[in-house]
Design an enzyme around this catalytic site. Structure first.
Site, PDB file in Angstrom:
ATOM      1  N   GLU A  45       0.835  -1.200   0.000  1.00 42.02           N
ATOM      2  CA  GLU A  45       0.000   0.000   0.000  1.00 42.02           C
ATOM      3  C   GLU A  45       0.875   1.258   0.000  1.00 42.02           C
ATOM      4  OE1 GLU A  45      -3.638   1.786   2.781  1.00 42.02           O
ATOM      5  OE2 GLU A  45      -2.290   0.268   3.585  1.00 42.02           O
ATOM      6  N   LYS A 114      -9.187   2.844  -2.368  1.00 41.29           N
ATOM      7  CA  LYS A 114      -9.511   2.245  -1.077  1.00 41.29           C
ATOM      8  C   LYS A 114     -10.890   2.714  -0.619  1.00 41.29           C
ATOM      9  CE  LYS A 114      -7.187   1.483   3.398  1.00 41.29           C
ATOM     10  NZ  LYS A 114      -5.931   1.820   4.154  1.00 41.29           N
ATOM     11  N   TYR A 120      -8.635   4.956  13.343  1.00 36.14           N
ATOM     12  CA  TYR A 120      -8.511   4.527  14.730  1.00 36.14           C
ATOM     13  C   TYR A 120      -7.046   4.183  14.984  1.00 36.14           C
ATOM     14  CZ  TYR A 120      -8.388  -0.050  12.486  1.00 36.14           C
ATOM     15  OH  TYR A 120      -8.053  -1.113  11.680  1.00 36.14           O
ATOM     16  N   CYS A 150      -5.718  -3.047   1.908  1.00 37.23           N
ATOM     17  CA  CYS A 150      -5.499  -3.086   3.360  1.00 37.23           C
ATOM     18  C   CYS A 150      -6.807  -3.193   4.150  1.00 37.23           C
ATOM     19  CB  CYS A 150      -4.672  -1.888   3.809  1.00 37.23           C
ATOM     20  SG  CYS A 150      -3.854  -2.138   5.416  1.00 37.23           S
ATOM     21  N   SER A 176       0.505  -2.554   7.049  1.00 40.25           N
ATOM     22  CA  SER A 176      -0.009  -3.004   8.340  1.00 40.25           C
ATOM     23  C   SER A 176       1.125  -3.029   9.357  1.00 40.25           C
ATOM     24  CB  SER A 176      -0.631  -4.399   8.211  1.00 40.25           C
ATOM     25  OG  SER A 176      -1.115  -4.854   9.465  1.00 40.25           O
ATOM     26  N   GLY A 295      24.845   1.080  33.762  1.00 43.82           N
ATOM     27  CA  GLY A 295      24.968  -0.148  34.534  1.00 43.82           C
ATOM     28  C   GLY A 295      23.632  -0.735  34.913  1.00 43.82           C
ATOM     29  N   GLY A 296      22.528  -0.124  34.430  1.00 43.43           N
ATOM     30  CA  GLY A 296      21.177  -0.621  34.677  1.00 43.43           C
ATOM     31  C   GLY A 296      20.632  -1.393  33.492  1.00 43.43           C
ATOM     32  N   ILE A 297      19.471  -1.995  33.696  1.00 44.74           N
ATOM     33  CA  ILE A 297      18.893  -2.893  32.689  1.00 44.74           C
ATOM     34  C   ILE A 297      18.437  -2.149  31.441  1.00 44.74           C
ATOM     35  CG2 ILE A 297      16.612  -2.810  33.797  1.00 44.74           C
ATOM     36  CD1 ILE A 297      18.164  -5.832  31.969  1.00 44.74           C
TER      37      ILE A 297
END
Length: 554
Positions: A45, A114, A120, A150, A176, A295-297
């Site tokens: 598309e 289309k 939305y 689509c 998509s 040093g953190g995740i």
């Protein structure tokens, strides 16, 4: 009557607005399709402009360029090679449409618009396009093809009209975007349309990153018996050749071809994040990224994704210790960089903290230290990263995750500072799960090293911002497993207190999380973009008023 038709699905990665480059991509794919004996090549598309082009389509001069490019491409089909089905915004009188255009025999041979314009979630097409009429099939080399675009596949009316007007095969161009579980949803929907119409269906999807969206490709084809007969790989450009033959009953069937199962679960999320970051950095012309490696995740995982996306030589980590930074954090940041093979510099923020303290001392006289001083630390780190970015050119990669951005725990000018937030839509519990997954696996095409890339201690130590001695995240927040469950209920499901409490959460905790979520709206409005992986992405899909007197949830 034609009894055989070879259809190529061109799963390409366009760049929005780069019309000449996108046409070149289509042209190159057509050359490959011709070499492999295709009669028709189908593109995603709006493949000429990239999807979604947003307000570019409101500019008449942009549409002029699109039309010239399409007609020039159409002229090339006079060479007797494959016909092309491309997507482009297209004018019809004073109306503007999302169109699929058949280019064949040197001309624009057919146009379909289309019908169902989505408005939305991340989509905004009703504002940009006019809906087309219910379409009839188009004739390609003697075969009547139905071309729902689509969203047209998501409703019954368009497919029913095409079947009743004589379509023999359904060909669906798509843009998509990825979210967890979306591929299965598409296939199940396609199965319903095939069951209702009795027609085989080909689904071609865009691949690549575009701002907050990442498109996973994973194009496929279903036979009239709903059997999956072709499946392109996900998260990569690919030309999928399908060869169809008319049976004695006039039903078309596809000869055996490739079927590559798409990744699922954590693997699919990780692949989406890598592709999104790679395309954002590359398409916007940045030489690489720079990020705070604490040093953190969160920073450890962000760095791993960046190295997998861009290569270690394009990733620059910076450790910015304060007086509250533990030696463990210094060691863990160094180990992260060593495991990934990326550059790590250390720039202490102590001088900046002291300078701010002296500067503000008269204004703060008689006031005890509080969160103000903690925020100055975070902002000092943000200023440092932005200075290095300005001086040397790499984009600042934000390290804030969805859990902390939700409740305002991510600092606006600290770990929310930057050009792109790769973990923006990733909850903290998922951050840990992704890090463990990446230590044991590697995605196809990743540029980083195989094996462990996140230090083990980072995975097991209590998360902390280290803004004061002994601080942990759980001093302020509920445990992350509880917090994330509550946030999913509030952000993605719009549940009320009673429904969330029924899941085992204390009412006062739910109320606290709701208030924090509510108060942090202004911060999220100022956050950088980041890739969508959940059903509801902040700012693009969830938009609450900042000035909002509705303070509670029922």
């Amino acid at each position: 009557m034609t009894d055989r038709l070879s259809i190529a699905l061109a799963q390409i990665n366009p760049t929005v607005g780069a019309i000449a480059a996108n046409i070149d991509r289509i042209r190159d794919a057509r050359a490959e399709a011709a070499a492999r004996g295709a009669d028709l090549m189908v593109c995603p598309e709006l493949s000429v402009t990239g999807y979604p082009p947003e307000d570019l389509v409101l500019k008449p001069f942009f549409l002029d360029v699109v039309e010239r490019a399409v007609r020039e491409l159409a002229a090339e089909t006079a060479d007797g090679g494959p016909a092309l089905l491309v997507g482009a915004p297209w004018r019809d009188g004073d109306k503007r449409h999302n169109a699929a255009l058949l280019l064949d025999g040197g001309a624009v041979a057919a146009i379909r618009f289309k019908v169902d314009l989505p408005n939305y979630g991340v989509f905004d097409e009703k504002r940009l396009f006019d809906p087309g009429p219910l379409p009839g099939p188009i004739n390609v080399r003697g075969v009547r093809l139905g071309v729902p675009i689509c969203e047209d596949m998501w409703s019954v009316d368009v497919i029913e009209t095409l079947a009743e007007s004589g379509a023999e095969i359904l060909v669906v161009p798509n843009g998509s975007p990825f979210e967890l579980g979306k591929h299965d949803q598409r296939v199940q929907l396609a199965v319903r349309r095939v069951t209702e119409s009795g027609l085989p269906l080909l689904y071609v999807n865009q691949v690549g990153g575009q701002d907050e969206l990442v498109f996973d490709g994973a194009s496929f084809a279903l036979g009239a018996d709903c059997r999956l007969v072709a499946q392109a790989p996900a998260f990569t450009e690919h030309l999928l050749i399908t060869r169809w033959e008319r049976g004695d009953d006039d039903v078309w069937s596809c000869a055996d071809t490739e079927c590559v199962a798409p990744p699922e679960g954590l693997e699919s999320i990780y692949a989406a994040l890598v592709l999104a970051l790679r395309d954002y950095v590359t398409k916007n012309g940045f030489p690489g990224v720079i990020l705070g490696l604490s040093g953190g995740i969160d920073s450890a995982l962000s760095a791993a994704i960046a190295v997998d996306a861009l290569g270690a030589d394009r990733v620059h980590g910076v450790m910015m210790p304060s007086p509250h930074t533990a030696q463990d954090s210094l060691d863990d940041a160094a180990e992260s960089a060593e495991l990934l093979g990326c550059k790590l510099d250390t720039v202490p923020i102590v001088p900046a903290m002291e300078a701010f303290e002296r500067m503000l001392l008269p204004a703060f006289a008689g006031r005890d230290p509080d969160a103000t001083e903690e925020n100055i630390q975070a902002r000092s780190r943000g200023v440092t990263l932005m200075a290095l970015s300005n001086k040397f050119g790499p984009m600042v990669l934000s390290t804030g995750n969805k859990s902390e951005m939700s409740v305002g725990y991510a600092t606006l000018y600290g770990d929310m500072c930057g050009g792109y937030a790769v973990l923006k839509d990733v909850y903290k519990t998922t951050v840990y799960a992704l890090a463990r997954w990446r230590n044991a696996h590697q995605t196809e095409g990743a540029l980083g090293p195989a094996g462990r890339v996140v230090p083990e201690r980072v995975l097991v130590k209590a998360p902390t911002a280290e803004l004061k001695p002994g601080q942990t995240d759980q001093d302020t927040l509920p445990p992350y497993d509880a917090l994330d469950d509550i946030l999913r209920c509030l952000v993605e499901k719009d549940l009320g207190v009673a429904e969330i409490v029924a899941r085992g959460h204390a009412p006062e905790v739910v109320d606290k999380v709701w208030r924090m979520l509510h108060l942090a709206e202004y911060k999220r409005r100022q956050a950088p973009p980041g890739p969508k992986i959940t059903p509801r992405l902040f700012n693009r899909e969830r938009r609450y008023p900042i000035t909002n007197g509705f303070g509670g949830i029922a």
